[in-house]
Design an enzyme around this catalytic site. Structure first.
Site, PDB file in Angstrom:
ATOM      1  N   HIS A 123       0.876  -1.178   0.000  1.00  0.00           N
ATOM      2  CA  HIS A 123       0.000   0.000   0.000  1.00  0.00           C
ATOM      3  C   HIS A 123       0.913   1.228   0.000  1.00  0.00           C
ATOM      4  O   HIS A 123       2.026   1.167   0.516  1.00  0.00           O
ATOM      5  CB  HIS A 123      -0.832  -0.062   1.287  1.00  0.00           C
ATOM      6  CG  HIS A 123      -1.896   0.974   1.423  1.00  0.00           C
ATOM      7  ND1 HIS A 123      -1.630   2.260   1.823  1.00  0.00           N
ATOM      8  CD2 HIS A 123      -3.240   0.915   1.243  1.00  0.00           C
ATOM      9  CE1 HIS A 123      -2.762   2.947   1.887  1.00  0.00           C
ATOM     10  NE2 HIS A 123      -3.761   2.154   1.534  1.00  0.00           N
ATOM     11  N   ASP A 200       3.080  -4.542   8.065  1.00  0.00           N
ATOM     12  CA  ASP A 200       1.874  -3.727   7.892  1.00  0.00           C
ATOM     13  C   ASP A 200       0.688  -4.670   8.064  1.00  0.00           C
ATOM     14  O   ASP A 200       0.381  -5.474   7.181  1.00  0.00           O
ATOM     15  CB  ASP A 200       1.903  -3.092   6.495  1.00  0.00           C
ATOM     16  CG  ASP A 200       0.593  -2.396   6.142  1.00  0.00           C
ATOM     17  OD1 ASP A 200      -0.404  -2.568   6.870  1.00  0.00           O
ATOM     18  OD2 ASP A 200       0.570  -1.701   5.116  1.00  0.00           O
ATOM     19  N   GLN A 203      -4.576  -4.994   6.938  1.00  0.00           N
ATOM     20  CA  GLN A 203      -5.604  -5.878   6.377  1.00  0.00           C
ATOM     21  C   GLN A 203      -5.646  -7.242   7.053  1.00  0.00           C
ATOM     22  O   GLN A 203      -6.399  -8.120   6.622  1.00  0.00           O
ATOM     23  CB  GLN A 203      -5.369  -6.075   4.869  1.00  0.00           C
ATOM     24  CG  GLN A 203      -5.542  -4.817   4.047  1.00  0.00           C
ATOM     25  CD  GLN A 203      -6.976  -4.284   4.066  1.00  0.00           C
ATOM     26  OE1 GLN A 203      -7.929  -5.012   4.345  1.00  0.00           O
ATOM     27  NE2 GLN A 203      -7.126  -3.012   3.777  1.00  0.00           N
ATOM     28  N   LYS A 226     -10.292  -0.837  10.378  1.00  0.00           N
ATOM     29  CA  LYS A 226     -10.379  -2.045   9.536  1.00  0.00           C
ATOM     30  C   LYS A 226     -10.843  -3.228  10.393  1.00  0.00           C
ATOM     31  O   LYS A 226     -10.969  -4.342   9.907  1.00  0.00           O
ATOM     32  CB  LYS A 226      -9.016  -2.401   8.937  1.00  0.00           C
ATOM     33  CG  LYS A 226      -8.234  -1.247   8.355  1.00  0.00           C
ATOM     34  CD  LYS A 226      -8.526  -1.048   6.913  1.00  0.00           C
ATOM     35  CE  LYS A 226      -7.523  -0.087   6.289  1.00  0.00           C
ATOM     36  NZ  LYS A 226      -8.010   0.476   5.044  1.00  0.00           N
ATOM     37  N   CYS A 364      -4.853   2.527  -3.607  1.00  0.00           N
ATOM     38  CA  CYS A 364      -3.611   3.024  -2.980  1.00  0.00           C
ATOM     39  C   CYS A 364      -2.475   2.017  -3.143  1.00  0.00           C
ATOM     40  O   CYS A 364      -1.649   1.832  -2.222  1.00  0.00           O
ATOM     41  CB  CYS A 364      -3.803   3.343  -1.504  1.00  0.00           C
ATOM     42  SG  CYS A 364      -4.897   4.725  -1.238  1.00  0.00           S
TER      43      CYS A 364
END
Ligand code: PLP
Length: 406
Positions: A123, A200, A203, A226, A364
């Site tokens: 991202h 990261d 998600q 999220k 993104c």
């Protein structure tokens, strides 16, 4: 345990509305998830009865708010299985967590000629902060390539990792393709090279159990929104040795011990990295979201979502001229696709007219789109409240789109 989805859906007021005259079908969970009433109530309760600035107040409300805020830190510590709550830094979300590390870690540990390694499926939040840091410190950004399935080509990892690689930053789950990266394996390889790893997790946390000790990652970043929690709040987990060694990210109140015009000493962890008045209400909302997830059980959520994902993949696979973008073996949350001759945006607009919310565009992740040579995709992303019936309605709607443009 099988989740009672109909029951669960009653907890989410936003799901019970009509859009363009149709019952809303919400398939944009990778962008943000809807919030259960318990989360909305928790934030309202804070502002109704607990609102006060924390840590310094001598009065009742300040004590109450401080206690609640620090309890939330413990809840998040348990959620990620971090060894100590001092390793949980509250931030504005994944983007700020990554920027914090990119700014602070690189200031201390990155010198001209060094390298930062990321992957081809990141991202923008896990690309641009490293580009800025590399510019600031005359370092070089290197990229782990991916294959046509949307999986990282890890056979290149050991040659990409050199004595110059000061940090590896990689996504747990791709927001554009749904790929679950084998981060434990990646971390092991990077550590053999002496390279710390930032994950990261934006998600991942709503779909997978995350155990930062088992992963042995050096940093883990997440966003509450999220995860069925509020927007603009999240967490940076870091190994204590790194967090202790890193300089503050921002200066201000809370992050100091003593200030004079000639010298300032900094506060202990985690406060060293939490300058200014924190977003107490939303931290409490995030805690409530984590409690909600814990109550359902992340394993039960994963089982439901895997079943739904398999169903959706097989149904979508039979839609004429539909092309999947990314066909990874290990995936969660996201399916990206496009029609040969229909712009993703047009598909998204027609689906919206039919009450179905999906996301279209580059998500993104422009380098991912460049890799596949496309302007964007249609992205369907799932939450635990989505159902097979909603997938069936999506397929019907996509058939309409296809016929309309053929
Ligand atoms: N990383 C990934 C993989 C994402 O999907 C997102 C948001 O879509 C982010 C980072 C940024 O998250 P936030 O905007 O909550 O900071």
């Amino acid at each position: 345990m099988l989740l009672n989805i109909e029951q669960i859906r009653t907890d989410f007021p936003a799901l019970h509305q009509h859009v363009n005259g149709r019952k809303l079908i919400y398939f944009d969970n990778a962008a943000t998830t809807q919030k259960p009433q318990a989360v909305i109530n928790r934030i309202s309760e804070y502002y109704s009865h607990e609102n006060s600035n924390i840590h310094r107040g001598a009065h009742y409300l300040s004590h109450k708010a401080t206690e609640a805020y620090e309890q939330a830190r413990k809840t998040l510590q348990q959620f990620l299985n971090a060894p100590d709550d001092r390793q949980i830094i509250f931030t504005r979300g994944t983007t700020e967590s990554i920027n914090l590390v990119a700014s602070s870690f690189c200031k201390k540990f990155v010198k001209p000629g060094d390298e930062i390694l990321i992957s081809a499926m990141e991202h923008h939040s896990n690309i641009v902060p490293w580009q800025i840091a590399c510019q600031d410190h005359q370092a070089e950004l290197k990229v782990i390539p991916m294959n046509d399935k949307g999986e990282l080509e890890l056979e290149h990892l050991s040659t990409l990792l050199t004595s110059k690689t000061k940090l590896l930053a990689v996504t747990h789950v791709s927001n554009a393709l749904g790929t679950i990266n084998p981060i434990k394996e990646i971390i092991t390889i990077a550590h053999k090279n002496g390279t710390p790893v930032l994950i990261d997790g934006a998600q991942a946390t709503s779909h997978l159990a995350v155990d930062v000790q088992d992963l042995d990652c050096d940093f883990y970043c997440m966003s509450a929104h999220k995860l069925y929690g509020p927007m603009g709040v999240g967490v940076l987990y870091g190994k204590e040795s790194w967090l202790e060694a890193m300089p503050p990210y921002q200066g201000g109140g809370e992050m100091i011990k003593d200030v004079s015009f000639t010298k300032t000493s900094y506060n202990d962890l985690p406060f060293k990295f939490e300058a200014g008045t924190p977003n107490v209400g939303d931290v409490l909302g995030m805690e409530e979201a984590v409690k909600y997830i814990n109550h359902l059980g992340i394993k039960n959520i994963a089982a439901h979502e895997t079943e739904l994902m398999d169903y959706a993949l097989s149904k979508l696979g039979s839609v004429d001229t539909l092309r999947f973008i990314g066909t990874p073996n290990e995936r969660t949350g996201v399916i990206s696709f496009s029609f040969n001759d229909i712009h993703p945006y047009d598909t998204g607009i027609i689906l919206d007219k039919l009450g179905i919310a999906v996301r279209t565009g580059h998500h993104c992740a422009q380098p991912v789109m460049d890799f596949f040579g496309i302007p964007g995709t249609v992205r369907v992303s799932f939450g635990f409240y989505n159902t097979r019936e909603e997938v069936d309605q999506l397929i019907e709607a996509l058939e309409k789109v296809r016929i309309m443009f053929s």
